[in-house]
Motif scaffolding. Structure first.
Motif, PDB file in Angstrom:
ATOM      1  N   PRO A 279      39.841  29.836  37.347  1.00  0.00           N
ATOM      2  CA  PRO A 279      40.003  31.261  37.047  1.00  0.00           C
ATOM      3  C   PRO A 279      39.859  32.160  38.271  1.00  0.00           C
ATOM      4  O   PRO A 279      40.589  33.153  38.405  1.00  0.00           O
ATOM      5  CB  PRO A 279      38.902  31.539  36.020  1.00  0.00           C
ATOM      6  CG  PRO A 279      38.623  30.209  35.399  1.00  0.00           C
ATOM      7  CD  PRO A 279      38.824  29.210  36.485  1.00  0.00           C
ATOM      8  N   ASP A 280      38.941  31.816  39.164  1.00  0.00           N
ATOM      9  CA  ASP A 280      38.755  32.630  40.372  1.00  0.00           C
ATOM     10  C   ASP A 280      40.002  32.569  41.255  1.00  0.00           C
ATOM     11  O   ASP A 280      40.434  33.586  41.813  1.00  0.00           O
ATOM     12  CB  ASP A 280      37.533  32.142  41.166  1.00  0.00           C
ATOM     13  CG  ASP A 280      36.230  32.394  40.438  1.00  0.00           C
ATOM     14  OD1 ASP A 280      36.182  33.330  39.606  1.00  0.00           O
ATOM     15  OD2 ASP A 280      35.262  31.644  40.674  1.00  0.00           O
TER      16      ASP A 280
ATOM     17  N   GLN B 202      42.790  34.574  39.514  1.00  0.00           N
ATOM     18  CA  GLN B 202      42.562  36.015  39.639  1.00  0.00           C
ATOM     19  C   GLN B 202      43.093  36.523  40.980  1.00  0.00           C
ATOM     20  O   GLN B 202      43.767  37.553  41.052  1.00  0.00           O
ATOM     21  CB  GLN B 202      41.076  36.315  39.501  1.00  0.00           C
ATOM     22  CG  GLN B 202      40.753  37.810  39.526  1.00  0.00           C
ATOM     23  CD  GLN B 202      39.268  38.063  39.415  1.00  0.00           C
ATOM     24  OE1 GLN B 202      38.477  37.589  40.247  1.00  0.00           O
ATOM     25  NE2 GLN B 202      38.859  38.796  38.385  1.00  0.00           N
ATOM     26  N   GLN B 203      42.798  35.774  42.051  1.00  0.00           N
ATOM     27  CA  GLN B 203      43.270  36.173  43.370  1.00  0.00           C
ATOM     28  C   GLN B 203      44.766  35.936  43.521  1.00  0.00           C
ATOM     29  O   GLN B 203      45.478  36.733  44.156  1.00  0.00           O
ATOM     30  CB  GLN B 203      42.513  35.402  44.458  1.00  0.00           C
ATOM     31  CG  GLN B 203      42.809  35.895  45.874  1.00  0.00           C
ATOM     32  CD  GLN B 203      42.460  37.357  46.053  1.00  0.00           C
ATOM     33  OE1 GLN B 203      41.350  37.782  45.720  1.00  0.00           O
ATOM     34  NE2 GLN B 203      43.390  38.143  46.583  1.00  0.00           N
TER      35      GLN B 203
ATOM     36  N   ARG C 106      46.706  38.821  42.158  1.00  0.00           N
ATOM     37  CA  ARG C 106      46.683  39.965  43.070  1.00  0.00           C
ATOM     38  C   ARG C 106      47.577  39.749  44.275  1.00  0.00           C
ATOM     39  O   ARG C 106      48.250  40.678  44.744  1.00  0.00           O
ATOM     40  CB  ARG C 106      45.236  40.249  43.496  1.00  0.00           C
ATOM     41  CG  ARG C 106      44.462  40.999  42.435  1.00  0.00           C
ATOM     42  CD  ARG C 106      42.959  40.833  42.492  1.00  0.00           C
ATOM     43  NE  ARG C 106      42.316  41.683  41.493  1.00  0.00           N
ATOM     44  CZ  ARG C 106      42.323  41.450  40.180  1.00  0.00           C
ATOM     45  NH1 ARG C 106      42.958  40.382  39.704  1.00  0.00           N
ATOM     46  NH2 ARG C 106      41.730  42.281  39.350  1.00  0.00           N
TER      47      ARG C 106
ATOM     48  N   SER D 149      41.628  29.494  32.093  1.00  0.00           N
ATOM     49  CA  SER D 149      42.682  29.767  33.069  1.00  0.00           C
ATOM     50  C   SER D 149      43.462  31.040  32.764  1.00  0.00           C
ATOM     51  O   SER D 149      43.949  31.713  33.685  1.00  0.00           O
ATOM     52  CB  SER D 149      43.641  28.571  33.150  1.00  0.00           C
ATOM     53  OG  SER D 149      43.000  27.426  33.673  1.00  0.00           O
TER      54      SER D 149
ATOM     55  N   PRO E 170      42.040  35.438  33.442  1.00  0.00           N
ATOM     56  CA  PRO E 170      42.433  36.380  34.494  1.00  0.00           C
ATOM     57  C   PRO E 170      43.758  37.086  34.200  1.00  0.00           C
ATOM     58  O   PRO E 170      43.945  38.244  34.599  1.00  0.00           O
ATOM     59  CB  PRO E 170      42.554  35.497  35.737  1.00  0.00           C
ATOM     60  CG  PRO E 170      41.688  34.322  35.453  1.00  0.00           C
ATOM     61  CD  PRO E 170      41.833  34.080  33.987  1.00  0.00           C
TER      62      PRO E 170
ATOM     63  N   GLU F 263      43.002  39.902  31.824  1.00  0.00           N
ATOM     64  CA  GLU F 263      42.360  40.983  32.562  1.00  0.00           C
ATOM     65  C   GLU F 263      43.370  41.756  33.400  1.00  0.00           C
ATOM     66  O   GLU F 263      43.309  42.986  33.489  1.00  0.00           O
ATOM     67  CB  GLU F 263      41.267  40.407  33.465  1.00  0.00           C
ATOM     68  CG  GLU F 263      40.094  39.790  32.705  1.00  0.00           C
ATOM     69  CD  GLU F 263      39.161  39.020  33.616  1.00  0.00           C
ATOM     70  OE1 GLU F 263      39.411  39.001  34.841  1.00  0.00           O
ATOM     71  OE2 GLU F 263      38.184  38.420  33.111  1.00  0.00           O
ATOM     72  N   ALA F 264      44.322  41.023  33.997  1.00  0.00           N
ATOM     73  CA  ALA F 264      45.325  41.666  34.848  1.00  0.00           C
ATOM     74  C   ALA F 264      46.267  42.542  34.028  1.00  0.00           C
ATOM     75  O   ALA F 264      46.735  43.583  34.506  1.00  0.00           O
ATOM     76  CB  ALA F 264      46.123  40.610  35.618  1.00  0.00           C
TER      77      ALA F 264
ATOM     78  N   GLU G 159      44.397  45.646  33.427  1.00  0.00           N
ATOM     79  CA  GLU G 159      44.277  46.428  34.664  1.00  0.00           C
ATOM     80  C   GLU G 159      45.608  47.047  35.083  1.00  0.00           C
ATOM     81  O   GLU G 159      45.639  47.885  35.989  1.00  0.00           O
ATOM     82  CB  GLU G 159      43.775  45.544  35.797  1.00  0.00           C
ATOM     83  CG  GLU G 159      42.337  45.072  35.650  1.00  0.00           C
ATOM     84  CD  GLU G 159      41.943  44.148  36.787  1.00  0.00           C
ATOM     85  OE1 GLU G 159      42.305  44.444  37.945  1.00  0.00           O
ATOM     86  OE2 GLU G 159      41.298  43.126  36.529  1.00  0.00           O
TER      87      GLU G 159
END
Length: 290
Positions: A104-105, A108-109, A112, A141, A144, A147-148, A151
């Protein structure tokens, strides 16, 4: 250009898309040539372009194809407001190999980074989780991605290389609009594993990758008597017959053939006007059975 709806979104996309992968792997053509291909596709009415952060030579070259597509769109002198760019994240390219990373980390990146590679001025049209990673749950998985969306970094979410069960689990996390699995006359798993039927009944767009079989099937395609005969009868290319075969299989299918030459995308787009009857579709089925 004939159009389709992207999932249940109300967004319109071309019935044939452009796959960007051949433009960015090892042995890729000059950038100027690939930009000309993208511009020609747009001029022919293509409004769906498929890419991925991993369409590159290796990790040092990550996001090459996304950046290339953004540059081509920026330089195009026509209207690009209706163009949908679908990218993917979740694969790594260490030393040019392909590995899964559903951390997930990392995702997330990755989201972006893709957002920035595609211009960083508007949400990613479609972000697709490239492939499930057995080291992480689908829920972990895709968190993110959800969340995106919240956002404003992603507009729509899709999945790739997913089974029906995995698609259902994904839908519990975030709304899914598309599924991208391998599908061609020599690889028909979506017909047998329920994925194609599920997409059709749920209103999801199915994006078949390697729609004409990929390099490994080029020889088989050129030597296939059934496809060659149909192409001769209709005075079209063998590739157009395969794309027509895909499109007659289900109305939810939107092929995304790759192209690195103008002649290739011109040939693919012309395939929109090629129609196969149910009988001809079955001929291809029987003539490509393995």
């Amino acid at each position: 250009m004939e159009t389709k709806q992207l999932g249940n979104t109300g967004v319109t996309i071309s019935a044939i898309g452009l796959g960007g992968m051949p433009m960015s792997l090892s042995g890729r053509p000059p950038e100027s040539q690939t930009i000309e291909v993208i511009h020609r596709a747009l001029a022919l009415g293509v409004t769906l372009i498929d890419t991925a952060d991993s369409y590159c030579q290796d990790e040092s070259d990550k996001h090459h194809n996304e950046q290339l597509i953004h540059k081509a769109l920026e330089q195009y002198d026509g209207d690009t407001s209706q163009v949908t760019v679908a990218t993917k994240g979740g694969l790594m390219r260490p030393q040019g190999s392909w590995t899964r990373n559903g951390n997930p980390d990392h995702l997330q990146q990755a989201i972006r980074n893709s957002y920035q590679a595609l211009g960083g001025s508007k949400p990613i049209d479609v972000w697709q989780f490239h492939a499930p990673d057995p080291n992480y749950t689908i829920e972990q998985s895709l968190a993110p991605a959800k969340e995106a969306v919240e956002e404003g970094l992603i507009r729509f979410v899709g999945v790739s290389n997913f089974s029906v069960e995995q698609i259902k689990r994904a839908c519990e996390v975030v709304e899914i609009v598309s599924v991208q699995n391998q599908y061609n006359p020599w690889h028909r798993n979506p017909e047998y594993d329920g994925v194609l039927e599920y997409c059709q009944t749920q209103g999801l767009t199915f994006l078949p990758y390697r729609p004409v079989g990929g390099k490994s099937r080029t020889r088989l395609l050129k030597e296939n008597a059934v496809i060659a005969q149909l192409a001769k009868e209709k005075n079209v290319s063998i590739y157009q017959i395969v794309l027509a075969w895909l499109r007659v299989k289900s109305p939810c299918i939107v092929p995304i053939p790759g192209a690195s030459k103008i002649s290739s995308i011109e040939d693919s787009v012309a395939g929109v006007d090629v129609n196969l009857s149910t009988e001809e579709m079955m001929e291809v089925d029987q003539g490509t059975a393995v």
